[in-house]
Design a protein around this motif. Structure first.
Motif, PDB file in Angstrom:
ATOM      1  N   SER A   1       0.830  -1.213   0.000  1.00 22.86           N
ATOM      2  CA  SER A   1       0.000   0.000   0.000  1.00 22.86           C
ATOM      3  C   SER A   1       0.861   1.258   0.000  1.00 22.86           C
ATOM      4  O   SER A   1       1.904   1.299   0.648  1.00 22.86           O
ATOM      5  N   PHE A   2       0.399   2.263  -0.716  1.00 20.79           N
ATOM      6  CA  PHE A   2       1.082   3.564  -0.755  1.00 20.79           C
ATOM      7  C   PHE A   2       0.101   4.620  -0.265  1.00 20.79           C
ATOM      8  O   PHE A   2      -0.883   4.914  -0.947  1.00 20.79           O
ATOM      9  N   TYR A   3       0.341   5.155   0.942  1.00 19.41           N
ATOM     10  CA  TYR A   3      -0.628   6.038   1.602  1.00 19.41           C
ATOM     11  C   TYR A   3      -0.368   7.506   1.323  1.00 19.41           C
ATOM     12  O   TYR A   3       0.783   7.939   1.275  1.00 19.41           O
ATOM     13  N   TYR A   4      -1.436   8.254   1.186  1.00 16.79           N
ATOM     14  CA  TYR A   4      -1.371   9.723   1.122  1.00 16.79           C
ATOM     15  C   TYR A   4      -2.264  10.229   2.245  1.00 16.79           C
ATOM     16  O   TYR A   4      -3.451  10.453   2.052  1.00 16.79           O
TER      17      TYR A   4
ATOM     18  N   GLY B   1      -4.104  -1.335  15.646  1.00 15.55           N
ATOM     19  CA  GLY B   1      -2.821  -0.646  15.707  1.00 15.55           C
ATOM     20  C   GLY B   1      -2.662   0.419  14.634  1.00 15.55           C
ATOM     21  O   GLY B   1      -1.869   1.344  14.801  1.00 15.55           O
ATOM     22  N   VAL B   2      -3.397   0.294  13.537  1.00 13.73           N
ATOM     23  CA  VAL B   2      -3.307   1.323  12.496  1.00 13.73           C
ATOM     24  C   VAL B   2      -3.728   2.658  13.091  1.00 13.73           C
ATOM     25  O   VAL B   2      -3.052   3.668  12.936  1.00 13.73           O
ATOM     26  N   TYR B   3      -4.827   2.631  13.809  1.00  9.63           N
ATOM     27  CA  TYR B   3      -5.318   3.858  14.437  1.00  9.63           C
ATOM     28  C   TYR B   3      -4.246   4.460  15.357  1.00  9.63           C
ATOM     29  O   TYR B   3      -3.998   5.659  15.339  1.00  9.63           O
ATOM     30  N   LEU B   4      -3.605   3.609  16.139  1.00  6.95           N
ATOM     31  CA  LEU B   4      -2.603   4.101  17.099  1.00  6.95           C
ATOM     32  C   LEU B   4      -1.412   4.746  16.391  1.00  6.95           C
ATOM     33  O   LEU B   4      -0.758   5.637  16.937  1.00  6.95           O
ATOM     34  N   ALA B   5      -1.152   4.290  15.151  1.00  4.28           N
ATOM     35  CA  ALA B   5       0.037   4.771  14.436  1.00  4.28           C
ATOM     36  C   ALA B   5      -0.204   6.058  13.653  1.00  4.28           C
ATOM     37  O   ALA B   5       0.741   6.773  13.348  1.00  4.28           O
ATOM     38  N   VAL B   6      -1.456   6.336  13.308  1.00 11.40           N
ATOM     39  CA  VAL B   6      -1.733   7.403  12.338  1.00 11.40           C
ATOM     40  C   VAL B   6      -1.439   8.816  12.859  1.00 11.40           C
ATOM     41  O   VAL B   6      -0.887   9.637  12.138  1.00 11.40           O
ATOM     42  N   CYS B   7      -1.822   9.127  14.107  1.00  9.33           N
ATOM     43  CA  CYS B   7      -1.490  10.435  14.706  1.00  9.33           C
ATOM     44  C   CYS B   7      -1.063  10.180  16.144  1.00  9.33           C
ATOM     45  O   CYS B   7      -1.598   9.280  16.799  1.00  9.33           O
ATOM     46  N   GLU B   8      -0.156  11.005  16.624  1.00 12.44           N
ATOM     47  CA  GLU B   8       0.375  10.773  17.967  1.00 12.44           C
ATOM     48  C   GLU B   8      -0.701  10.832  19.051  1.00 12.44           C
ATOM     49  O   GLU B   8      -0.720  10.002  19.955  1.00 12.44           O
TER      50      GLU B   8
ATOM     51  N   SER C   1     -11.221  -5.916  22.089  1.00 10.28           N
ATOM     52  CA  SER C   1     -10.380  -6.700  21.172  1.00 10.28           C
ATOM     53  C   SER C   1      -9.353  -5.764  20.551  1.00 10.28           C
ATOM     54  O   SER C   1      -9.625  -4.585  20.353  1.00 10.28           O
ATOM     55  N   PHE C   2      -8.189  -6.333  20.264  1.00 10.09           N
ATOM     56  CA  PHE C   2      -7.100  -5.519  19.710  1.00 10.09           C
ATOM     57  C   PHE C   2      -6.377  -6.281  18.614  1.00 10.09           C
ATOM     58  O   PHE C   2      -5.983  -7.431  18.801  1.00 10.09           O
ATOM     59  N   ASP C   3      -6.237  -5.636  17.461  1.00  7.17           N
ATOM     60  CA  ASP C   3      -5.430  -6.192  16.371  1.00  7.17           C
ATOM     61  C   ASP C   3      -4.251  -5.256  16.164  1.00  7.17           C
ATOM     62  O   ASP C   3      -4.444  -4.102  15.783  1.00  7.17           O
ATOM     63  N   PRO C   4      -3.018  -5.699  16.415  1.00 11.48           N
ATOM     64  CA  PRO C   4      -1.858  -4.805  16.288  1.00 11.48           C
ATOM     65  C   PRO C   4      -1.705  -4.236  14.881  1.00 11.48           C
ATOM     66  O   PRO C   4      -1.165  -3.147  14.718  1.00 11.48           O
ATOM     67  N   ASN C   5      -2.177  -4.953  13.861  1.00  9.14           N
ATOM     68  CA  ASN C   5      -2.147  -4.435  12.484  1.00  9.14           C
ATOM     69  C   ASN C   5      -0.895  -3.601  12.230  1.00  9.14           C
ATOM     70  O   ASN C   5      -0.971  -2.464  11.752  1.00  9.14           O
ATOM     71  N   LEU C   6       0.236  -4.183  12.527  1.00  8.47           N
ATOM     72  CA  LEU C   6       1.506  -3.454  12.468  1.00  8.47           C
ATOM     73  C   LEU C   6       1.770  -2.894  11.075  1.00  8.47           C
ATOM     74  O   LEU C   6       1.753  -3.621  10.092  1.00  8.47           O
ATOM     75  N   ARG C   7       2.005  -1.599  10.994  1.00  9.57           N
ATOM     76  CA  ARG C   7       2.300  -0.939   9.710  1.00  9.57           C
ATOM     77  C   ARG C   7       3.627  -0.218   9.848  1.00  9.57           C
ATOM     78  O   ARG C   7       3.684   0.894  10.368  1.00  9.57           O
ATOM     79  N   LEU C   8       4.687  -0.862   9.399  1.00 10.99           N
ATOM     80  CA  LEU C   8       6.016  -0.288   9.613  1.00 10.99           C
ATOM     81  C   LEU C   8       6.299   0.900   8.687  1.00 10.99           C
ATOM     82  O   LEU C   8       7.339   1.540   8.806  1.00 10.99           O
ATOM     83  N   LYS C   9       5.354   1.202   7.808  1.00  8.81           N
ATOM     84  CA  LYS C   9       5.478   2.437   7.020  1.00  8.81           C
ATOM     85  C   LYS C   9       5.036   3.642   7.845  1.00  8.81           C
ATOM     86  O   LYS C   9       5.285   4.770   7.485  1.00  8.81           O
ATOM     87  N   LEU C  10       4.305   3.382   8.924  1.00  7.29           N
ATOM     88  CA  LEU C  10       3.765   4.483   9.720  1.00  7.29           C
ATOM     89  C   LEU C  10       4.605   4.803  10.953  1.00  7.29           C
ATOM     90  O   LEU C  10       4.581   5.906  11.452  1.00  7.29           O
ATOM     91  N   TRP C  11       5.296   3.783  11.477  1.00  7.78           N
ATOM     92  CA  TRP C  11       6.148   4.016  12.644  1.00  7.78           C
ATOM     93  C   TRP C  11       7.163   2.880  12.781  1.00  7.78           C
ATOM     94  O   TRP C  11       7.124   1.912  12.030  1.00  7.78           O
ATOM     95  N   THR C  12       8.076   3.031  13.746  1.00 10.35           N
ATOM     96  CA  THR C  12       9.108   1.993  13.895  1.00 10.35           C
ATOM     97  C   THR C  12       8.581   0.884  14.799  1.00 10.35           C
ATOM     98  O   THR C  12       7.641   1.091  15.581  1.00 10.35           O
ATOM     99  N   ILE C  13       9.218  -0.249  14.726  1.00  3.35           N
ATOM    100  CA  ILE C  13       8.820  -1.382  15.565  1.00  3.35           C
ATOM    101  C   ILE C  13       8.972  -1.027  17.054  1.00  3.35           C
ATOM    102  O   ILE C  13       8.131  -1.398  17.879  1.00  3.35           O
ATOM    103  N   GLU C  14       9.990  -0.254  17.370  1.00  9.15           N
ATOM    104  CA  GLU C  14      10.214   0.127  18.781  1.00  9.15           C
ATOM    105  C   GLU C  14       9.065   1.002  19.282  1.00  9.15           C
ATOM    106  O   GLU C  14       8.560   0.797  20.386  1.00  9.15           O
TER     107      GLU C  14
END
Ligand code: ATP
Length: 312
Positions: free
Chosen positions: A102-105, A134-141, A162-175
């Motif tokens: 995916s390429f996000y704008y 997790g996408v939601y958590l990554a989108v804005c601080e 319920s929680f899905d980490p939905n890790l998106r490494l394009k949005l933030w780092t793993i740390e």
């Protein structure tokens, strides 16, 4: 009827007219996507109610998303609109084997305007489960604060989470993702995660260890064409995937989550939940698009063999 709530961005999706690298794709077909909205659609198609909390641009694409969500029967009473930030969009690349990129704008996303003070204390009053991705958590601080507020509200009302980490490494780092997720795990009842994602997030820790550490009732590990496994404190349940030809696997995880949560709230046993969730994931993978393949309850029951298909 049971009702779930979820929060997150939605985007206009541009699906490529052919497979292969994006720069060789001459045209796109417009659709609507976003992990949390897909989840809400999935739940609604299965005849439960879904409240989608969000903020979209007050523009043409925002209107498209709003109408689309309403058309699916989602409760959009907590969707704000902003004139200041355009609705997010994304372009999808699909490889020959159905895997997607995916390429996000969306920098920034309209969610920048959905601050904690704009979340109504009563938003979860009529809700039976809160789903966070997790996408939601990554989108804005500030989304982290908003999510923690919703989680606290849910806990005060004894609403499962319920929680899905939905890790998106394009949005933030793993740390960064790990540090934020650590704040979420102790509050959740269901962790719905992909196998590779689990390994990345927990670096070799076992499921049992993670479960004991955060006291998570159920850890559900999605394994693509291998199916899925559920771990409770005492048991492990494995179910094979349905055999299909995958066309586009984006959204299969959201579909799985929606069906699992639906079945959980319905009071089904874990084996049945896995059967429905594997079925919903498989159905979405057979159709191009992120949510077009999300089945109705009847379509899902027919696919998994509970009902006979009568075409005419
Ligand atoms: P994403 O977040 O990208 O949608 P995920 O890691 O959350 O992915 P997957 O494991 O890829 O989720 O898929 C979720 C579920 O969908 C699987 O557990 C399985 O039930 C079903 N599924 C996905 N791909 C296939 C496939 N090729 N064949 C059969 N079932 C599949």
């Amino acid at each position: 009827n049971k009702r779930i709530a979820t929060i997150g961005d939605a985007m206009v999706v541009f699906n490529p007219s052919k497979t292969g690298p994006l720069r060789f794709v001459p045209s796109f077909e417009r659709a609507v996507g976003g992990a949390e909205l897909n989840f809400a659609i999935g739940v609604t198609r299965l005849d439960m109610e879904a409240k989608w909390i969000s903020c979209i641009g007050d523009d043409e694409f925002g209107k498209l998303i709003y109408n689309f969500a309403r058309g699916e029967g989602i409760d959009v009473s907590h969707v704000l609109r902003t004139p200041h930030i355009p609705t997010s969009i994304y372009f999808k690349e699909i490889r020959e084997d159905g895997a997607g990129k995916s390429f996000y704008y969306r920098n920034p996303s309209p969610l920048l305007e959905l601050t904690e003070d704009r979340i109504d204390e009563s938003v979860l009053d009529d809700v039976d489960l809160l789903h966070i991705s997790g996408v939601y958590l990554a989108v804005c601080e500030h989304n982290i604060e908003v999510a923690l507020k919703l989680i606290a509200l849910a806990q005060a009302k004894n609403i499962p989470i319920s929680f899905d980490p939905n890790l998106r490494l394009k949005l933030w780092t793993i740390e960064d993702a790990r540090a934020v997720y650590e704040k979420v795990y102790p509050s959740i009842n269901l962790l719905l995660t992909g196998q590779d994602e689990f390994e990345l997030l927990f670096e070799g820790r076992t499921v049992k260890d993670v479960q004991e550490c955060y006291k998570i009732d159920e850890i559900i590990v999605k394994k693509g064409e291998q199916g899925a496994t559920v771990y409770t404190a005492t048991e492990q349940y494995d179910r094979k995937a349905f055999s299909i030809r995958a066309i586009d696997t984006v959204g299969a995880g959201d579909a799985f989550d929606a069906a699992y949560v639906y079945s959980y709230l319905n009071g089904d046993d874990i084996g049945e939940r896995l059967r429905l969730a594997n079925g919903a994931g498989a159905l979405v993978a057979t159709i191009k698009g992120d949510n077009e393949g999300l089945p109705s309850l009847q379509e899902l029951r027919q696919f998994i063999g509970d009902e006979k298909l009568i075409e005419r």
